[in-house]
Design a protein around this motif. Structure first.
Motif, short mmCIF file in Angstrom:
data_model
loop_
_atom_site.label_atom_id
_atom_site.label_comp_id
_atom_site.label_asym_id
_atom_site.label_seq_id
_atom_site.Cartn_x
_atom_site.Cartn_y
_atom_site.Cartn_z
N PRO A 1 -8.38 -4.42 8.19
CA PRO A 1 -9.81 -4.29 7.88
C PRO A 1 -10.64 -3.84 9.09
CG PRO A 1 -8.96 -6.30 6.92
CD PRO A 1 -7.88 -5.75 7.80
N LYS A 2 -10.25 -4.30 10.30
CA LYS A 2 -10.98 -3.86 11.51
C LYS A 2 -10.84 -2.34 11.66
CE LYS A 2 -10.52 -7.98 14.50
NZ LYS A 2 -10.22 -8.40 15.87
N LEU A 3 -9.61 -1.86 11.43
CA LEU A 3 -9.33 -0.44 11.61
C LEU A 3 -10.02 0.40 10.53
CD1 LEU A 3 -7.75 1.42 13.45
CD2 LEU A 3 -5.77 1.14 11.97
N ALA A 4 -9.99 -0.09 9.30
CA ALA A 4 -10.62 0.65 8.19
C ALA A 4 -12.12 0.80 8.44
CB ALA A 4 -10.37 -0.08 6.87
N ARG A 5 -12.71 -0.27 8.98
CA ARG A 5 -14.14 -0.22 9.30
C ARG A 5 -14.41 0.86 10.36
NH1 ARG A 5 -15.04 -5.58 11.02
NH2 ARG A 5 -14.04 -6.18 9.08
N GLN B 1 -1.23 -8.21 9.66
CA GLN B 1 -1.79 -6.94 9.19
C GLN B 1 -3.08 -7.16 8.41
OE1 GLN B 1 1.80 -6.12 7.20
NE2 GLN B 1 2.55 -4.68 8.73
N SER B 2 -3.15 -8.29 7.70
CA SER B 2 -4.35 -8.49 6.90
C SER B 2 -5.58 -8.80 7.76
CB SER B 2 -4.13 -9.57 5.84
OG SER B 2 -3.45 -10.66 6.39
N THR B 3 -5.37 -9.09 9.04
CA THR B 3 -6.51 -9.26 9.95
C THR B 3 -6.83 -7.92 10.62
OG1 THR B 3 -5.79 -11.49 10.45
CG2 THR B 3 -7.35 -10.52 11.99
N ALA B 4 -5.75 -7.20 11.01
CA ALA B 4 -5.95 -5.99 11.80
C ALA B 4 -6.47 -4.82 10.98
CB ALA B 4 -4.63 -5.60 12.46
N SER C 1 -1.70 -3.56 3.16
CA SER C 1 -2.94 -4.10 3.75
C SER C 1 -3.94 -2.97 4.00
CB SER C 1 -2.64 -4.81 5.07
OG SER C 1 -1.77 -5.88 4.86
N MET C 2 -3.45 -1.83 4.50
CA MET C 2 -4.35 -0.73 4.82
C MET C 2 -4.94 -0.11 3.56
SD MET C 2 -5.68 0.54 7.40
CE MET C 2 -6.49 1.95 8.09
N SER C 3 -4.11 0.00 2.51
CA SER C 3 -4.63 0.56 1.25
C SER C 3 -5.81 -0.27 0.76
CB SER C 3 -3.53 0.57 0.17
OG SER C 3 -2.47 1.36 0.58
N LYS C 4 -5.62 -1.60 0.79
CA LYS C 4 -6.69 -2.50 0.33
C LYS C 4 -7.93 -2.34 1.21
CE LYS C 4 -3.87 -6.19 -1.44
NZ LYS C 4 -3.24 -7.40 -0.98
N ALA C 5 -7.69 -2.30 2.54
CA ALA C 5 -8.81 -2.22 3.48
C ALA C 5 -9.56 -0.90 3.32
CB ALA C 5 -8.29 -2.37 4.91
N ILE D 1 -12.82 4.46 1.11
CA ILE D 1 -12.09 5.63 1.64
C ILE D 1 -10.90 5.92 0.75
CG2 ILE D 1 -10.83 6.54 3.64
CD1 ILE D 1 -12.49 4.54 5.35
N LYS D 2 -10.73 7.20 0.41
CA LYS D 2 -9.66 7.59 -0.51
C LYS D 2 -8.34 7.80 0.24
CE LYS D 2 -8.48 11.49 -3.40
NZ LYS D 2 -8.65 12.92 -3.43
N VAL D 3 -7.24 7.35 -0.36
CA VAL D 3 -5.91 7.63 0.22
C VAL D 3 -5.43 8.96 -0.39
CG1 VAL D 3 -3.52 6.86 0.44
CG2 VAL D 3 -5.39 5.20 0.53
N ALA D 4 -5.50 10.02 0.40
CA ALA D 4 -5.20 11.36 -0.11
C ALA D 4 -3.70 11.61 -0.23
CB ALA D 4 -5.84 12.40 0.80
#
Lengths: 382, 292
Positions: free
Chosen positions: A149-153, A144-147, A180-184, A190-193
């Protein structure tokens, strides 16, 4: 006395002959698979992928001249069952263990294979699997820590979302993905609403979807297992959600599309493996899998298939069946499609057992995954 | 406000499905003293039978539904009564509970091993889309579920209250010996209740499977919630089952939206505990006394 010596010698000879014969017998590979329970879709696909690869490898003469004897056992998607079966696999003298696919089960069961120094492949994506210093653990998919950041970008640059609502499943897989996604997302500004936890096996997503709508976020990120993803998509459609629906791998899997029907249309995901990728080797795999099982493989089928070919490649590289040597060699190894077409994409393993390779962005259109972009590996594969 | 109304409507629609199953619990209890812990599997099985008629026989959904009603009446109504309930009921409630629990596990495992362990998609009988009245939006699926469940419940109430057979069934439920004296064929009336329960299960399957997906364990959640709903409303009152079902559905939705979706699944259990402690006969139930 002479009689005793003669008998002892005969017994040694028999034992030696048996051992020698055993060396030439089939190689035991055991699958710990979620064949029932909440992980049945993932486990069955992974298992079928392994079986297809085993069939091909055996038809081509096996590995180093020895056939593979693959047996899969049902973990029932339960970590404790997985742990008990891992012990059974060790007792059976497995050379390599495939699975479990679910991160939660794998985290519990991998202690058994580690103790026995048996290489253990997983379909699990939870980041912490490979962060525990187990030298016998190897992934068949991205961590997840690889995937993430790609998605967040992608969410920032292409979707141009400034806020995201997250719906995640409360198990090891989901929690790891959420963290992982929260960090990315934070790294991309980007805000987590809304941060919405759901249960494994949850059937009713009406409240979760309403929370998503109430958050007024620019997009929703759905990170749940297959069946729950389908139910979430159906509920999002039912409640008329009209903003981007984004996920990682599972959301746009074949089984999810089948279960969600029209509701899957428009969903976007980053996927490590997809049968709809443009590579000829992947197309060939898709055809073979469909011919064998009469349905289209999802990413888990591809994970099982490629994982088995990694076993073949590394064993042929070390020229013996030695788990310890296998694990040592696979760390830092690169396996190329031109040498082993079964790996489907050039792949590199790091020292933690994490892998790197190309990946894809896909969108579901008219019930089919359409690859919209091919993303390069994090580091170029030499 | 629009959100709140939407939550009430969709919660009532979900609750109506619980109510259909809960109604089955109360009807069986009143007519024959049977507690059927395989009620959830009675919903799961028709879902797979309908899928068989649709996918293998190529029949349209409505025809598959009607044929499944017949199959269910035969298997889950008549056969269930004759093979499991009739021989065991004379031994009391506990053997029945154990038998239906065993049936529940057996049916699930047979479906898992004999059909599939994976979930299967199931088409909704209602069109996609939303009915929008300003800010207030409600899906056609929720409207359809409410209408269909409502019609079934009203039809059942009319049948029980306005027809000779229905009144005879109520008489059997209230006092079996007196009903016998009045010349009512008690066994036949009890059989009718089992057949009605089977049809209610098929309707619940039709309404719930598009959301739950057809899977061998799909009945666990609905069976449990229907049981809670029946206890909450009153196990010896059909009106109680309706109230319990709707209450559970609406409260689950409100909890999920205004507190946290994580607590949603616990609502029915919490309500169940409160009712059991403070009003054991249920919200609309009547206290029963039994000779020891």
């Amino acid at each position: 006395m002479k009689q005793v010596l003669r008998n002892t010698a005969a017994a040694f000879a028999l034992a030696a002959a048996t051992a020698a014969f055993g060396q030439q017998g089939p190689v035991q590979i055991v699958g710990l698979m979620e064949l029932s329970g909440t992980g049945a879709t993932a486990g069955t696909n992974f298992d079928n992928g392994v079986k297809l690869a085993v069939k091909e490898i055996n038809a081509a003469g096996g590995i180093l001249g020895r056939k593979i004897e693959y047996t899969s056992m049902d973990t029932q998607s339960a970590p404790q069952t997985a742990k008990a079966l891992a012990q059974k696999a060790v007792d059976q003298g497995a050379y390599v263990v495939m699975g479990p696919v679910f991160s939660g089960s794998f985290i519990v069961s991998m202690a058994e294979t580690k103790r026995a120094e048996i290489p253990n492949f997983t379909g699990g994506e939870a980041a912490n699997i490979t962060q525990q210093g187990n030298p016998y653990v190897f992934r068949t998919s991205f961590t997840q820590s690889t995937a993430m950041p790609k998605l967040a970008r992608y969410i920032k640059d292409t979707v141009k979302a400034k806020s995201v609502a997250m719906v995640w499943v409360n198990n090891d897989f989901g929690k790891g993905g959420r963290d992982s996604m929260s960090k990315a997302l934070e790294a991309q500004g980007i805000k987590v609403a809304a941060d919405i936890s759901t249960d494994p096996g949850q059937v009713d997503f009406s409240a979760a979807v309403l929370k998503v709508k109430q958050s007024n976020a620019d997009a929703v990120f759905v990170y749940t297992n297959e069946e729950e993803s389908a139910r979430a998509l159906r509920e999002l459609k039912k409640q008329g959600y009209d903003k981007p629906i984004i996920g990682e791998t599972t959301l746009t899997g074949q089984k999810v599309i089948e279960l969600a029907g029209d509701a899957a249309n428009g969903a976007i995901a980053h996927v490590g493996l997809t049968v709809d990728a443009p590579q000829p080797g992947i197309k060939a795999f898709d055809e073979k899998f469909q011919k064998e099982y009469k349905y289209k493989s999802d990413h888990n089928g591809m994970k099982g298939y490629t994982g088995m070919y990694v076993v073949k490649a590394i064993t042929e590289r070390i020229k013996k069946f030695d788990g310890k040597e296998f694990a040592k060699t696979l760390h830092g190894a690169t396996i190329k499609v031109k040498d082993y077409p079964g790996v489907l994409l050039d792949v590199h393993f790091d020292n933690n057992g994490d892998l790197d390779r190309e990946s894809f962005l896909v969108k579901v259109e008219k019930g089919k995954q359409v690859v919209t972009a091919t993303l390069p590996p994090v580091s170029p594969i030499q | 406000m629009a959100d709140f109304l939407q939550l009430i409507i969709s919660g009532t629609a979900t609750g109506a499905i619980y109510a259909l199953c809960a109604l089955g619990f109360t009807l069986l209890w009143q007519a024959s003293g049977t507690i059927n812990f395989a009620q959830g599997e009675f919903v799961m099985l028709p879902a797979f039978v309908m899928l068989f008629f649709i996918n293998t026989a190529g029949l349209p959904l409505w025809l598959a539904f009607l044929l499944t009603c017949l199959v269910a009446m035969l298997l889950l109504g008549y056969t269930f009564k004759r093979v499991i309930v009739d021989p065991l009921i004379r031994h009391g409630v506990i053997p029945m509970v154990i038998a239906t629990l065993g049936l529940s596990i057996g049916v699930k495992q047979l479906t898992k091993a004999g059909v599939t362990a994976q979930a299967m998609p199931f088409s909704s009988p209602f069109p996609d889309g939303l009915l929008a009245l300003g800010d207030f939006k409600v899906s056609y699926a929720d409207i359809g579920t409410l209408l269909m469940a409502g019609l079934i419940v009203i039809g059942l109430q009319l049948f029980l209250n306005r027809t000779v057979t229905g009144r005879a069934m109520q008489a059997v439920a209230q006092n079996t010996d007196a009903a016998k004296v009045l010349g009512i064929n008690v066994q036949r009336m009890v059989l009718y209740v089992f057949l009605i329960n089977a049809v209610l299960a098929v309707v619940a399957a039709l309404l719930v499977t598009p959301t739950y997906l057809a899977k061998f364990d799909m009945g666990e959640s609905i069976g449990l919630k229907a049981f809670y709903a029946a206890i909450i409303g009153g196990f010896n009152q059909t009106r109680g089952a309706l109230l319990g079902g709707v209450l559970v559905g609406v409260l689950e939705n409100l909890t999920g939206a205004y507190i946290s979706p994580a607590y949603k699944e616990g609502v029915a259990l919490l309500l169940f505990l409160v009712v059991i402690i403070f009003r054991p006969e249920g919200l609309l139930g009547k206290a029963e006394e039994r000779k020891v």
